[in-house]
Design a protein around this motif. Structure first.
Motif, mmCIF file in Angstrom:
data_model
loop_
_atom_site.group_PDB
_atom_site.id
_atom_site.type_symbol
_atom_site.label_atom_id
_atom_site.label_comp_id
_atom_site.label_asym_id
_atom_site.label_seq_id
_atom_site.Cartn_x
_atom_site.Cartn_y
_atom_site.Cartn_z
ATOM 1 N N GLY A 44 0.822 -1.212 0.000
ATOM 2 C CA GLY A 44 0.000 0.000 0.000
ATOM 3 C C GLY A 44 0.852 1.256 0.000
ATOM 4 N N LEU A 45 1.889 1.267 0.846
ATOM 5 C CA LEU A 45 2.791 2.425 0.881
ATOM 6 C C LEU A 45 3.449 2.646 -0.475
ATOM 7 C CD1 LEU A 45 4.514 1.985 4.357
ATOM 8 C CD2 LEU A 45 3.185 3.964 3.608
ATOM 9 N N GLY A 46 3.888 1.558 -1.100
ATOM 10 C CA GLY A 46 4.522 1.676 -2.415
ATOM 11 C C GLY A 46 3.570 2.190 -3.476
ATOM 12 N N ALA A 47 2.385 1.596 -3.541
ATOM 13 C CA ALA A 47 1.408 1.988 -4.567
ATOM 14 C C ALA A 47 0.937 3.423 -4.377
ATOM 15 C CB ALA A 47 0.217 1.037 -4.547
ATOM 16 N N VAL A 48 0.593 3.769 -3.151
ATOM 17 C CA VAL A 48 0.095 5.126 -2.886
ATOM 18 C C VAL A 48 1.234 6.138 -2.988
ATOM 19 C CG1 VAL A 48 -0.969 6.612 -1.135
ATOM 20 C CG2 VAL A 48 -1.854 4.305 -1.510
ATOM 21 N N GLY A 49 2.404 5.791 -2.439
ATOM 22 C CA GLY A 49 3.544 6.705 -2.498
ATOM 23 C C GLY A 49 3.986 6.989 -3.926
#
Length: 138
Positions: free
Chosen positions: A51-56
């Motif tokens: 999630g952090l990777g996709a959103v970031g």
């Protein structure tokens, strides 16, 4: 760029919805609570890391592409929620669980609420991007 963002956010959304509402409940129905909890505890950092990777990355793409403020704000708030989950709420819940503290239930509830909020923000960003893409923006 919209399509890349849609792909990344959709992957995280699908993973999150499948894990949170199908896999985790089934684990707790099928296995002993401690075993199911151990599995979920191992998966959470990976799930929230995705999630952090996709959103970031979507936020960085949005900033670099000078996308609408609404989308940037939605992604930024979502990133803050995921950062708080990954680096504050989950470690606190883990510590409370390992001590057998009754406060674990509160930390678990907060984590569930924040995860659901993140998925709602992600879904909102996906819909926004799809509408923008259909209206002719890259």
């Amino acid at each position: 760029m919209n399509r890349i963002m849609i792909f990344m956010l959709s992957f995280y959304f699908g993973l999150g919805a499948f894990f949170s509402y199908i896999v985790a409940p089934e684990l707790f129905r099928s296995l002993e609570r401690s075993v199911a909890g151990g599995i979920v505890e191992k998966v959470f950092p990976i799930y929230f890391g995705i999630g952090l990777g996709a959103v970031g990355l979507s936020l960085l793409i949005g900033l670099a592409s000078k996308m609408d403020r609404f989308l940037i704000a939605l992604l930024a708030v979502n990133l803050i929620v995921l950062l708080a989950l990954q680096f504050y709420v989950l470690p606190e819940a883990h510590a409370l669980k390992s001590t057998g503290s009754p406060e674990f239930a509160r930390a678990h509830l907060i984590s569930m609420i924040m995860s659901t909020v993140s998925l709602f923000f992600t879904f909102g960003a996906i819909v926004y991007l799809i509408v923008k893409t259909k209206n002719g923006s890259s």
